[in-house]
Design an enzyme around this catalytic site. Structure first.
Site, mmCIF file in Angstrom:
data_model
loop_
_atom_site.group_PDB
_atom_site.id
_atom_site.type_symbol
_atom_site.label_atom_id
_atom_site.label_comp_id
_atom_site.label_asym_id
_atom_site.label_seq_id
_atom_site.Cartn_x
_atom_site.Cartn_y
_atom_site.Cartn_z
ATOM 1 N N SER A 67 58.282 85.842 102.981
ATOM 2 C CA SER A 67 57.080 85.025 103.192
ATOM 3 C C SER A 67 56.317 84.692 101.928
ATOM 4 O O SER A 67 55.339 83.927 101.985
ATOM 5 C CB SER A 67 56.142 85.724 104.186
ATOM 6 O OG SER A 67 56.597 85.527 105.508
ATOM 7 N N LYS A 70 55.721 81.088 101.315
ATOM 8 C CA LYS A 70 54.583 80.323 101.833
ATOM 9 C C LYS A 70 53.634 79.878 100.735
ATOM 10 O O LYS A 70 52.812 78.979 100.954
ATOM 11 C CB LYS A 70 53.845 81.140 102.898
ATOM 12 C CG LYS A 70 54.661 81.361 104.172
ATOM 13 C CD LYS A 70 53.856 82.126 105.221
ATOM 14 C CE LYS A 70 54.600 82.229 106.549
ATOM 15 N NZ LYS A 70 55.714 83.195 106.535
ATOM 16 N N SER A 131 50.168 85.204 107.743
ATOM 17 C CA SER A 131 51.559 84.814 107.494
ATOM 18 C C SER A 131 52.220 84.227 108.734
ATOM 19 O O SER A 131 53.398 84.464 109.005
ATOM 20 C CB SER A 131 52.374 86.023 107.002
ATOM 21 O OG SER A 131 53.515 85.609 106.297
#
Length: 442
Positions: A67, A70, A131
């Protein structure tokens, strides 16, 4: 026989010396990497203002980033808003796929209702704070039309930002196998990968270009419209489990493939650092190891003014001038240079003057008239040992360069003075040649 013995002895001595050098080099490399005794695969620490690399371990090894991907999606959302392609209050209707993804077990998500509209701001906060993977996909589809198009944009943007060692196959950082049969790019079991250096560079550019990213990244909790409160996965934010003074971002990530990673940034006083840790074995370890790195940063480095404003280099405080009322002009810096200096190494850096050759004649003179403030070159910093300073990007070298300018006016001499100067120069050269010739006779 004696000759062969000598050669044999010399070869033995050579190999002993070579082995000693190699062992010494390896020991130094190991000592550098083991300085913090980090229990993870890769890490890097940089100064967030200058981009100077202060510590690294396996920083160019390509690993899964999960993640932390991101951060690229955040960059592109903030860029789209800055360019007025989308707005914070713009509604985004949730389709069936995004709805189902938001309800998939085992994934980080806030629930998104099919057919319901959420604002860009709501989806962005769900992505940046908790997230949220489905929220990320919704934003990707908004900007790219499809997530596939968006992933192409991500890779293109990475190239524009000067990243190396990267590959994006989706917008969220999940394994493609978790996307309910969809995989925007790559194979069905692929994930996004980057090196620690590339990840740090992405975070560095994100903070430089869109510092408001911290307004959201620093929020320890998300209050969502479903009435629930979601803790930020960055447990080093003050008030959370591993709260650390000064931490206000940036992004965690974890998958089976990537292990546990964390891109952190922290500021105390006038110092800000960015750290990246990759492939830690546990969730907690990524925070304990980041704590080691940030402790090392704040305890060992201090921003020092290595060049003052209006600084004049003692060995070169002026430049010769031709065709002027003065034959010299004083030069000085227009600003100061501040660098993160490790304690005990304050005297290891020296200024280096580089004059603009395009403004000098073949004898190294400036030509009058010269105005106060005219740029004549720049001053930079180098180590006494001439070891290169490690920058995150080549462009960052410009951050430790400061313009050098004329400190005063030098008017052009009138024609009479120029004529006298020419005559004086001619006879000076003539007499010098005569003197040399006469000496040659004796």
């Amino acid at each position: 026989m004696k000759g062969l013995k000598k050669i044999s002895i010399l070869l033995i001595i050579f190999f002993i010396v070579l082995t000693t050098v190699l062992i010494s080099f390896a020991s130094k490399s190991d000592a550098a990497e083991d300085e913090l005794d980090l229990k993870l695969e890769a890490a890097i620490l940089i100064d967030a203002d200058s981009g100077i690399v202060l510590f690294e371990k396996n920083a160019d090894v390509v690993l899964g980033i999960a993640s932390m991907s991101k951060m690229m999606t955040e960059y592109m959302v903030l860029e789209a808003i800055d360019q007025k392609k989308i707005s914070w209050d713009q509604p985004v209707e949730i389709n069936e796929y995004v709805h189902k993804l938001s309800a998939a077990p085992g994934l980080s998500n806030v629930g998104l209702t099919q057919g319901e509209a959420y604002t860009v701001k709501e989806l962005y906060e769900a992505m940046a704070i908790f997230s949220g993977n489905a929220a990320t996909v919704a934003l990707a589809e908004l900007i790219g039309g499809t997530e596939k198009n968006f992933v192409e944009m991500m890779n293109k943007k990475a190239e524009e930002l000067g990243l190396k060692d990267y590959k994006f196959v989706n917008s969220s950082g999940l394994n493609n196998s978790s996307l309910l049969g969809n995989h925007p790019a790559g194979g069905p079991d692929e994930e996004n990968v980057m090196s620690a250096r590339a990840t740090a560079k992405l975070a560095y550019r994100l903070l430089k270009d869109y510092p408001k990213v911290l307004d959201t990244a620093s929020q320890p909790r998300l209050e969502f419209r479903d009435g629930r409160t979601y803790d930020n996965f960055n447990f080093m934010l003050p008030g959370l489990v591993y709260g650390y003074e000064g931490v206000d971002g940036l992004k965690t990530g974890s998958t089976d493939f990537a292990g546990y990673g964390f891109t952190a940034t922290a500021k105390r006083g006038n110092q800000r650092f960015i750290s990246v840790v990759m492939k830690a074995d546990t969730r907690d370890m990524r925070f304990t190891e980041t704590t080691k790195i940030l402790d090392y940063a704040f305890n060992n480095f201090k921003n020092e003014i290595v060049v003052e404003k209006n600084y004049q280099l003692k060995s070169k405080d002026s430049v010769p001038v031709t065709k002027g009322k003065e034959d010299q002009v004083e030069i000085q810096t227009v600003d100061e240079i501040i660098l993160p200096i490790k304690k005990g190494e304050e005297d290891q850096y020296v200024p280096k003057l580089v004059l603009d050759k395009g403004k000098l004649d073949e004898k190294g003179n400036l030509t009058a008239p010269i105005k106060e403030g005219d740029r004549v070159g720049y001053l930079t910093i180098q180590t006494k040992s001439n070891e290169p300073i490690s920058y995150l990007t080549s462009e960052d070298e410009n951050l430790v360069k400061v313009d050098v300018v004329a400190a005063e006016d030098v008017e052009k001499a009138n024609w009479f003075v120029l004529v006298l100067s020419g005559i004086r120069g001619f006879f000076g050269a003539f007499l010098n040649n005569v003197s040399t010739s006469v000496k040659g006779l004796f």
